[in-house]
Write an enzyme that holds these catalytic residues in place. Structure first.
Site, PDB file in Angstrom:
ATOM      1  N   SER A 151       0.168   9.837   0.581  1.00 33.36           N
ATOM      2  CA  SER A 151       0.975   9.981   1.798  1.00 33.36           C
ATOM      3  C   SER A 151       2.400  10.383   1.450  1.00 33.36           C
ATOM      4  CB  SER A 151       1.021   8.665   2.572  1.00 33.36           C
ATOM      5  OG  SER A 151      -0.265   8.271   2.971  1.00 33.36           O
TER       6      SER A 151
HETATM    7  N1  SAH Z   1      -2.950   4.869  -0.039  1.00 33.71           N
HETATM    8  C1  SAH Z   1      -2.846   6.224  -0.568  1.00 33.71           C
HETATM    9  C2  SAH Z   1      -3.371   7.233   0.397  1.00 33.71           C
HETATM   10  C3  SAH Z   1      -4.809   7.458   0.184  1.00 33.71           C
HETATM   11  S1  SAH Z   1      -5.532   8.704   1.194  1.00 33.71           S
HETATM   12  C4  SAH Z   1      -1.423   6.501  -0.975  1.00 33.71           C
HETATM   13  O1  SAH Z   1      -0.978   5.922  -1.945  1.00 33.71           O
HETATM   14  O2  SAH Z   1      -0.735   7.307  -0.371  1.00 33.71           O
HETATM   15  C5  SAH Z   1      -6.785   7.745   1.976  1.00 33.71           C
HETATM   16  C6  SAH Z   1      -7.874   7.224   1.097  1.00 33.71           C
HETATM   17  O3  SAH Z   1      -8.781   6.523   1.938  1.00 33.71           O
HETATM   18  C7  SAH Z   1      -8.695   8.296   0.380  1.00 33.71           C
HETATM   19  O4  SAH Z   1      -8.627   8.087  -1.000  1.00 33.71           O
HETATM   20  C8  SAH Z   1     -10.116   8.074   0.917  1.00 33.71           C
HETATM   21  O5  SAH Z   1     -11.123   8.289  -0.051  1.00 33.71           O
HETATM   22  C9  SAH Z   1     -10.058   6.627   1.355  1.00 33.71           C
HETATM   23  N2  SAH Z   1     -11.067   6.205   2.342  1.00 33.71           N
HETATM   24  C10 SAH Z   1     -11.568   6.908   3.376  1.00 33.71           C
HETATM   25  N3  SAH Z   1     -12.485   6.167   4.042  1.00 33.71           N
HETATM   26  C11 SAH Z   1     -12.575   4.973   3.403  1.00 33.71           C
HETATM   27  C12 SAH Z   1     -13.372   3.798   3.593  1.00 33.71           C
HETATM   28  N4  SAH Z   1     -14.244   3.697   4.592  1.00 33.71           N
HETATM   29  N5  SAH Z   1     -13.201   2.759   2.734  1.00 33.71           N
HETATM   30  C13 SAH Z   1     -12.312   2.839   1.704  1.00 33.71           C
HETATM   31  N6  SAH Z   1     -11.535   3.938   1.471  1.00 33.71           N
HETATM   32  C14 SAH Z   1     -11.660   4.989   2.316  1.00 33.71           C
END
Ligand code: SAH
Length: 216
Positions: free
Chosen positions: A62
């Site tokens: 993000s």
């Molecule tokens: N927290 C991160 C952003 C990650 S993007 C940061 O540091 O900015 C969102 C993440 O959510 C992705 O890696 C995706 O694989 C994960 N995601 C999507 N659906 C999910 C689910 N049902 N359970 C766990 N993770 C999920």
């Protein structure tokens, strides 16, 4: 002596303050954590710019303001148990680990879950973090209740299971809407009553799994 990334980090912190980030605990954590080390080398250009960056597997880290803002609205004071859904590369996990007492984090893509754990270990930031891999769209009931839950992927609606796993006075922040655009909702629990407000507009990658966009 400036360490790698420090002057870029100063710039990021000034930008966060200008954009209304006031929580000094969030600022301190983001000032201390080397964000560039969470981004795969192939994508390491302008790592402190205020925009999302690819982390591979079709996912993104993000923009710094969103990480700061989501953490700020959770109002963490250092004693909380937090659930993070969507570990990604682990940067936000590290910020949460520095601002709360403990973090349970779950990531859908096993390769990313492993990378995130390695990233935090390398920096010695993993001690109060439980790393899980799998579908977190229905929360992680085994470790509930949580004082705060953060969802880092866009959901079609707020899963009831997440509301159930909030402790009394707990706070949930979650992007809810269509695949392309969402509202960032802050839901606060008071006993058995829930109050919801929209705190920003946003665009996150889709939440997958049973309560997400591919419930099969
Ligand atoms: N927290 C991160 C952003 C990650 S993007 C940061 O540091 O900015 C969102 C993440 O959510 C992705 O890696 C995706 O694989 C994960 N995601 C999507 N659906 C999910 C689910 N049902 N359970 C766990 N993770 C999920």
């Amino acid at each position: 002596m400036k360490t790698e990334g420090a002057s870029d980090r100063d710039h990021m912190i000034r930008l966060l303050r200008r954009r209304g980030i006031r929580d000094e605990r969030v600022i301190a954590a983001m000032d201390a954590i080397p964000r560039e080390q969470f981004i795969p080398e192939a994508f390491r250009t302008d790592t402190y710019g205020d925009h999302p960056i690819s982390i591979g597997f079709g996912q993104t880290i993000s923009q710094p303001w969103m990480t700061a803002f989501m953490t700020q609205v959770l109002e963490l004071r250092g004693s909380e148990r937090v659930l993070e859904i969507g570990t990604g590369c682990g940067y936000h996990t590290a910020v949460l680990a520095q601002t709360a007492a403990s973090v349970v984090t779950i990531e859908y893509i096993p390769e990313l879950a492993a990378v995130a754990e390695e990233n935090l270990r390398r920096l010695g930031l993993e001690k109060n973090v439980t790393f899980l891999s799998g579908d977190g769209s229905g929360g992680v009931p085994e470790h509930a209740p949580y004082d705060a839950i953060l969802v880092a992927a866009g959901a079609p609606s707020t899963p009831q299971a997440l509301l159930d796993q909030l402790d009394s006075d707990g706070r949930l922040v979650i992007p809810v809407g269509s695949l392309d655009d969402q509202e960032l909702r802050l839901i606060t629990r008071h006993g058995n009553a829930f109050q919801s407000e929209t705190v920003s507009l946003c665009r996150f990658v889709p939440l997958r799994g049973s309560e997400g966009w591919d419930p099969s």
